[in-house]
Write a protein that holds these residues in place. Structure first.
Motif, PDB file in Angstrom:
ATOM      1  N   MET A 269       0.825  -1.204   0.000  1.00 38.72           N
ATOM      2  CA  MET A 269       0.000   0.000   0.000  1.00 38.72           C
ATOM      3  C   MET A 269       0.867   1.266   0.000  1.00 38.72           C
ATOM      4  O   MET A 269       0.586   2.222  -0.714  1.00 38.72           O
ATOM      5  CB  MET A 269      -0.906  -0.017   1.238  1.00 38.72           C
ATOM      6  CG  MET A 269      -1.869   1.142   1.287  1.00 38.72           C
ATOM      7  SD  MET A 269      -3.162   0.892   2.493  1.00 38.72           S
ATOM      8  CE  MET A 269      -2.305   1.249   4.005  1.00 38.72           C
TER       9      MET A 269
ATOM     10  N   LEU B 267      -0.801   8.414   5.899  1.00 42.89           N
ATOM     11  CA  LEU B 267      -0.747   7.280   6.835  1.00 42.89           C
ATOM     12  C   LEU B 267      -1.005   7.760   8.264  1.00 42.89           C
ATOM     13  O   LEU B 267      -1.643   7.072   9.051  1.00 42.89           O
ATOM     14  CB  LEU B 267       0.615   6.581   6.727  1.00 42.89           C
ATOM     15  CG  LEU B 267       0.816   5.802   5.429  1.00 42.89           C
ATOM     16  CD1 LEU B 267       2.249   5.316   5.300  1.00 42.89           C
ATOM     17  CD2 LEU B 267      -0.139   4.620   5.360  1.00 42.89           C
TER      18      LEU B 267
ATOM     19  N   ARG C 212      -2.936  10.202   9.087  1.00 44.22           N
ATOM     20  CA  ARG C 212      -4.369  10.469   9.241  1.00 44.22           C
ATOM     21  C   ARG C 212      -5.167   9.192   9.424  1.00 44.22           C
ATOM     22  O   ARG C 212      -6.185   9.187  10.118  1.00 44.22           O
ATOM     23  CB  ARG C 212      -4.904  11.224   8.021  1.00 44.22           C
ATOM     24  CG  ARG C 212      -4.478  12.665   8.019  1.00 44.22           C
ATOM     25  CD  ARG C 212      -5.186  13.459   6.950  1.00 44.22           C
ATOM     26  NE  ARG C 212      -4.705  14.838   6.974  1.00 44.22           N
ATOM     27  CZ  ARG C 212      -5.348  15.850   6.432  1.00 44.22           C
ATOM     28  NH1 ARG C 212      -6.486  15.641   5.811  1.00 44.22           N
ATOM     29  NH2 ARG C 212      -4.859  17.061   6.502  1.00 44.22           N
TER      30      ARG C 212
ATOM     31  N   TYR D 231      -3.987   6.434  10.696  1.00 45.70           N
ATOM     32  CA  TYR D 231      -3.439   5.646  11.800  1.00 45.70           C
ATOM     33  C   TYR D 231      -4.449   5.441  12.926  1.00 45.70           C
ATOM     34  O   TYR D 231      -4.712   4.334  13.373  1.00 45.70           O
ATOM     35  CB  TYR D 231      -2.175   6.333  12.327  1.00 45.70           C
ATOM     36  CG  TYR D 231      -1.744   5.853  13.681  1.00 45.70           C
ATOM     37  CD1 TYR D 231      -1.041   4.666  13.810  1.00 45.70           C
ATOM     38  CD2 TYR D 231      -2.067   6.573  14.829  1.00 45.70           C
ATOM     39  CE1 TYR D 231      -0.662   4.214  15.058  1.00 45.70           C
ATOM     40  CE2 TYR D 231      -1.697   6.130  16.065  1.00 45.70           C
ATOM     41  CZ  TYR D 231      -0.993   4.946  16.188  1.00 45.70           C
ATOM     42  OH  TYR D 231      -0.628   4.505  17.420  1.00 45.70           O
ATOM     43  N   SER D 232      -5.069   6.569  13.352  1.00 43.04           N
ATOM     44  CA  SER D 232      -5.933   6.487  14.525  1.00 43.04           C
ATOM     45  C   SER D 232      -7.238   5.752  14.228  1.00 43.04           C
ATOM     46  O   SER D 232      -7.956   5.360  15.124  1.00 43.04           O
ATOM     47  CB  SER D 232      -6.227   7.896  15.047  1.00 43.04           C
ATOM     48  OG  SER D 232      -6.829   8.649  14.015  1.00 43.04           O
TER      49      SER D 232
ATOM     50  N   TRP E 219      -7.314   3.035  12.259  1.00 41.07           N
ATOM     51  CA  TRP E 219      -6.944   1.801  11.552  1.00 41.07           C
ATOM     52  C   TRP E 219      -7.811   0.616  11.925  1.00 41.07           C
ATOM     53  O   TRP E 219      -8.132  -0.228  11.100  1.00 41.07           O
ATOM     54  CB  TRP E 219      -5.460   1.490  11.782  1.00 41.07           C
ATOM     55  CG  TRP E 219      -5.058   0.314  10.964  1.00 41.07           C
ATOM     56  CD1 TRP E 219      -4.756  -0.929  11.396  1.00 41.07           C
ATOM     57  CD2 TRP E 219      -4.976   0.264   9.533  1.00 41.07           C
ATOM     58  NE1 TRP E 219      -4.495  -1.754  10.334  1.00 41.07           N
ATOM     59  CE2 TRP E 219      -4.621  -1.045   9.178  1.00 41.07           C
ATOM     60  CE3 TRP E 219      -5.187   1.202   8.519  1.00 41.07           C
ATOM     61  CZ2 TRP E 219      -4.468  -1.449   7.862  1.00 41.07           C
ATOM     62  CZ3 TRP E 219      -5.030   0.790   7.199  1.00 41.07           C
ATOM     63  CH2 TRP E 219      -4.676  -0.514   6.892  1.00 41.07           C
ATOM     64  N   ARG E 220      -8.221   0.553  13.208  1.00 40.52           N
ATOM     65  CA  ARG E 220      -9.033  -0.579  13.648  1.00 40.52           C
ATOM     66  C   ARG E 220     -10.301  -0.688  12.776  1.00 40.52           C
ATOM     67  O   ARG E 220     -10.676  -1.767  12.346  1.00 40.52           O
ATOM     68  CB  ARG E 220      -9.408  -0.387  15.116  1.00 40.52           C
ATOM     69  CG  ARG E 220      -9.767  -1.674  15.826  1.00 40.52           C
ATOM     70  CD  ARG E 220     -10.000  -1.392  17.295  1.00 40.52           C
ATOM     71  NE  ARG E 220      -8.768  -1.024  17.980  1.00 40.52           N
ATOM     72  CZ  ARG E 220      -7.887  -1.906  18.428  1.00 40.52           C
ATOM     73  NH1 ARG E 220      -8.094  -3.203  18.255  1.00 40.52           N
ATOM     74  NH2 ARG E 220      -6.798  -1.523  19.054  1.00 40.52           N
TER      75      ARG E 220
ATOM     76  N   SER F 180      -9.268  -1.292   8.883  1.00 35.78           N
ATOM     77  CA  SER F 180      -8.762  -2.613   8.527  1.00 35.78           C
ATOM     78  C   SER F 180      -9.899  -3.614   8.338  1.00 35.78           C
ATOM     79  O   SER F 180      -9.707  -4.670   7.761  1.00 35.78           O
ATOM     80  CB  SER F 180      -7.778  -3.110   9.597  1.00 35.78           C
ATOM     81  OG  SER F 180      -8.465  -3.244  10.824  1.00 35.78           O
ATOM     82  N   ARG F 181     -11.098  -3.260   8.845  1.00 29.62           N
ATOM     83  CA  ARG F 181     -12.236  -4.154   8.626  1.00 29.62           C
ATOM     84  C   ARG F 181     -12.954  -3.850   7.316  1.00 29.62           C
ATOM     85  O   ARG F 181     -13.865  -4.563   6.922  1.00 29.62           O
ATOM     86  CB  ARG F 181     -13.222  -4.030   9.793  1.00 29.62           C
ATOM     87  CG  ARG F 181     -12.729  -4.751  11.044  1.00 29.62           C
ATOM     88  CD  ARG F 181     -13.871  -5.011  12.012  1.00 29.62           C
ATOM     89  NE  ARG F 181     -14.430  -3.761  12.527  1.00 29.62           N
ATOM     90  CZ  ARG F 181     -14.032  -3.201  13.672  1.00 29.62           C
ATOM     91  NH1 ARG F 181     -13.111  -3.776  14.399  1.00 29.62           N
ATOM     92  NH2 ARG F 181     -14.574  -2.081  14.081  1.00 29.62           N
TER      93      ARG F 181
ATOM     94  N   PRO G 133      -9.160  -1.529   2.302  1.00 31.65           N
ATOM     95  CA  PRO G 133      -8.451  -0.491   3.066  1.00 31.65           C
ATOM     96  C   PRO G 133      -7.508   0.345   2.193  1.00 31.65           C
ATOM     97  O   PRO G 133      -7.367   1.555   2.407  1.00 31.65           O
ATOM     98  CB  PRO G 133      -7.661  -1.281   4.108  1.00 31.65           C
ATOM     99  CG  PRO G 133      -7.893  -2.720   3.865  1.00 31.65           C
ATOM    100  CD  PRO G 133      -8.885  -2.885   2.770  1.00 31.65           C
TER     101      PRO G 133
ATOM    102  N   ARG H  36      -1.177  13.331  16.126  1.00 29.95           N
ATOM    103  CA  ARG H  36      -2.533  13.840  15.841  1.00 29.95           C
ATOM    104  C   ARG H  36      -3.466  13.496  16.987  1.00 29.95           C
ATOM    105  O   ARG H  36      -4.220  14.335  17.466  1.00 29.95           O
ATOM    106  CB  ARG H  36      -3.089  13.190  14.564  1.00 29.95           C
ATOM    107  CG  ARG H  36      -2.527  13.722  13.288  1.00 29.95           C
ATOM    108  CD  ARG H  36      -3.214  13.044  12.121  1.00 29.95           C
ATOM    109  NE  ARG H  36      -4.485  13.677  11.816  1.00 29.95           N
ATOM    110  CZ  ARG H  36      -4.593  14.771  11.079  1.00 29.95           C
ATOM    111  NH1 ARG H  36      -3.527  15.342  10.582  1.00 29.95           N
ATOM    112  NH2 ARG H  36      -5.759  15.293  10.832  1.00 29.95           N
TER     113      ARG H  36
ATOM    114  N   GLN I 113      -0.689  -4.496   1.671  1.00 29.60           N
ATOM    115  CA  GLN I 113       0.307  -3.778   0.868  1.00 29.60           C
ATOM    116  C   GLN I 113       0.473  -4.376  -0.515  1.00 29.60           C
ATOM    117  O   GLN I 113       1.033  -3.763  -1.400  1.00 29.60           O
ATOM    118  CB  GLN I 113       1.687  -3.853   1.532  1.00 29.60           C
ATOM    119  CG  GLN I 113       1.847  -3.081   2.795  1.00 29.60           C
ATOM    120  CD  GLN I 113       3.267  -3.247   3.298  1.00 29.60           C
ATOM    121  OE1 GLN I 113       4.167  -2.580   2.861  1.00 29.60           O
ATOM    122  NE2 GLN I 113       3.460  -4.167   4.210  1.00 29.60           N
TER     123      GLN I 113
ATOM    124  N   GLN J 268       0.273  -5.329  -4.129  1.00 22.23           N
ATOM    125  CA  GLN J 268      -0.256  -4.601  -5.274  1.00 22.23           C
ATOM    126  C   GLN J 268      -0.579  -5.577  -6.397  1.00 22.23           C
ATOM    127  O   GLN J 268      -0.071  -6.693  -6.410  1.00 22.23           O
ATOM    128  CB  GLN J 268       0.806  -3.615  -5.788  1.00 22.23           C
ATOM    129  CG  GLN J 268       1.172  -2.537  -4.805  1.00 22.23           C
ATOM    130  CD  GLN J 268       0.008  -1.615  -4.524  1.00 22.23           C
ATOM    131  OE1 GLN J 268      -0.737  -1.237  -5.423  1.00 22.23           O
ATOM    132  NE2 GLN J 268      -0.182  -1.276  -3.264  1.00 22.23           N
TER     133      GLN J 268
END
Lengths: 153, 405
Positions: A1, A28, A30, A32-33, A35-36, A39-40, A44, B37, B321, B323
């Protein structure tokens, strides 16, 4: 990705490697928080690409109001002597309005439909079509007769 | 071919010029930004004062024994990334600047700036970045060593440990027959954990064409910028809002010598290998040249004991990841997840080159990546069939001996 994100970011930034890595990292960051939840999702990587476009546009929008006027256009004229067509393309991309650039990259690099592109960029389908055709016209004007050099698939 | 198809084809070719940022590096820095963040958002909810208090606290924690931290309220304005540009401009030699870019969405590792500088002899791209590194400075502190000349064509590099213990590295990459662009940089790592780095290129974009023979700033001029006291306020204000997690509890990245010893054990019988003559200093990474069946290739092996850590489902993130065109084998029965690719890549010079890659996440989360390319070094990549097959690379990368116990 990650590789895909950097490549897309590289095209969006008109071939600027530093800005491309920066944009990919910010994207990435943005996601990150979240992701849980992400990822479902079914796709993604597709979501990450969407975040990348939003990050690109919001950053550019913010910067447009503070950016200092420079002589960039004068110095990177379209009569580019560099023979490498893809460098010419990157430079031409970098000179398109940011939304036109985003439309072009989504349509022809991401291979998204007009409707998908409209959804990602929050534009109307007709807005996507007109931006796409305007951007293609600009590129045709810059690349024009050099396109014959392209390898035939 | 219709124009639209030409554009698609050309975009693909142009995207091949994108930087080959290692995925792990991208993920790490993405995660750092994400944490920042979250920390900022939480602090903002708790009240504007909280974030400043945390910043002040972090400064105190990071600098044990130093003078009391400056009251946080005095630091708040200095954190604006615009300051990196404003700080940089007066430090430059006489010349014209354009394309000034404060990189204002950079929230980590620290403020940065980018601009084009012209002393009258052609444009030079300047990129300034700041970061904070963990203390005490050690052999494994990132950015305190010269580039490995096996991996980067070099024109010279000096590393100086200054009387106060701070470290200055001036590293000059060389042009190659296929790439006239040089990138020179100076990195100053202070005993307070600050890192100020200035990169310059004899190009507008770090990619061809070159705008002049060498970048504009001399080694002395680079040094003057990165060691300037003008960075004090900016660097202090930009320290992480939360103390970096201590590396004590989790496994450290293996040293290059350990990776080479591992490769020595795992290479198939009959394969000759040569670890090269240049010192390898990057933790978690090693390269060697292998020769089999009359063909020689370069292997770059990266071992990341932390790939399985992080929020969410790291294995799913790893597998996503893959591709189109890459082969993904999902982990079954507690095995490894494996992504392989055999690609003809195009280098900057336009010559087709071959890169085979195997990325593995082992059952315990250890990441092992092996890149195989043809050529006699890590940057001038040639075409042709590499020495080891993808299956042989996969067997090495999935071997459990890379796991730390």
């Amino acid at each position: 990705m990650g590789r895909r994100l950097v490549r897309t970011a590289y095209l969006l930034n008109g071939g600027d490697a530093h800005l491309a890595e920066d944009l990919a990292q910010e994207t990435l960051g943005r996601i990150y928080s979240k992701w849980r939840r992400i990822s479902r999702m079914e796709n993604p990587a597709g979501y990450a690409q969407t975040v990348l476009f939003h990050t690109f546009l919001s950053h550019r929008r913010r910067r447009a109001s503070t950016e200092q006027v420079t002589d960039r256009f004068a110095e990177t004229a379209v009569s580019d002597p560099d023979p490498a067509l893809r460098l010419t393309l990157l430079r031409a991309l970098g000179q398109l309005p940011v939304q036109d650039r985003a439309v072009l990259v989504l349509r022809f690099w991401e291979d998204r439909s007009v409707e998908e592109t409209a959804a990602v960029l929050r534009l109307s389908a007709s807005g996507v079509r007109s931006r796409s055709s305007r951007a293609l016209d600009r590129l045709r004007a810059v690349l024009g007769d050099q396109l014959d050099e392209l390898p035939r698939p | 071919m219709p124009f639209e198809d030409s554009i698609t084809e050309l975009l693909r070719e142009a995207a091949d010029l994108a930087p080959e940022t290692p995925g792990e590096l991208l993920a790490d820095s993405g995660e750092r930004r994400g944490r920042r963040r979250v920390a900022r958002r939480r602090a903002a909810v708790a009240g504007g004062v909280a974030v400043l208090a945390v910043a002040g606290l972090a400064v105190g924690q990071l600098r044990p024994g130093s003078a009391p931290a400056t009251p946080a309220s005095q630091q708040s304005t200095a954190a604006a990334p615009q300051s990196a540009l404003a700080t940089l401009l007066p430090l430059l030699p006489p010349g014209r600047t354009s394309d000034q870019n404060p990189l204002d969405h950079v929230t980590g590792p620290g403020p940065a700036a980018k601009l084009t500088f012209d002393d009258g002899h052609g444009a030079t791209l300047l990129q300034l970045s700041t970061a904070t590194v963990g203390l005490p400075l050690g052999d494994d502190t990132e950015g305190t060593h010269c580039s490995d000349p096996f991996m980067v064509p070099t024109e010279g590099c000096t590393r100086t440990v200054r009387p106060d213990g701070s470290i200055l590295v001036i590293d000059k990459s060389a042009a190659t027959p296929t790439n006239p662009v040089k990138t020179w940089h100076a990195v100053y790592t202070g005993t307070d954990g600050r890192q100020v780095r200035l990169d310059e290129s004899n190009s507008r974009t770090m990619t061809p064409p070159a705008t002049r023979a060498d970048p504009a700033l001399s080694a002395d001029q680079l040094t003057a910028v990165v060691t300037s006291g003008s960075w004090d306020q900016l660097v202090d204000a930009a320290r992480p809002v939360s103390a970096p997690s201590s590396g004590q509890a989790s496994p450290k990245a293996p040293q290059p010598a350990d990776i080479l010893a591992g490769a020595d054990r795992l290479l198939p019988a009959g394969v000759q290998h040569d670890n090269g003559s240049t010192p390898q200093l990057t933790a978690g990474e090693a390269h060697l040249t292998v020769t089999a069946a009359g063909r020689s290739s370069v292997l770059l092996i990266t071992v990341d004991p932390h790939l399985g850590q992080g929020a969410g489902d790291p294995r799913k993130a790893f597998e996503s990841q893959a591709q189109p065109g890459q082969q993904l084998t999902r982990a079954v029965n507690g095995g490894s997840s494996v992504i392989t690719s055999t690609a003809d890549v195009t280098t900057g010079g336009g010559t087709p080159a071959t890169r085979w890659t195997v990325q593995v996440m082992q059952p315990d989360g250890t990441g092992v990546t092996i890149n195989e390319t043809n050529g006699t070094n890590g940057y001038d990549i040639q075409g042709g069939t590499p020495a080891l097959t993808i299956d042989q690379l996969t067997a090495i990368a999935t071997n459990p001996s890379w796991q730390q116990h």
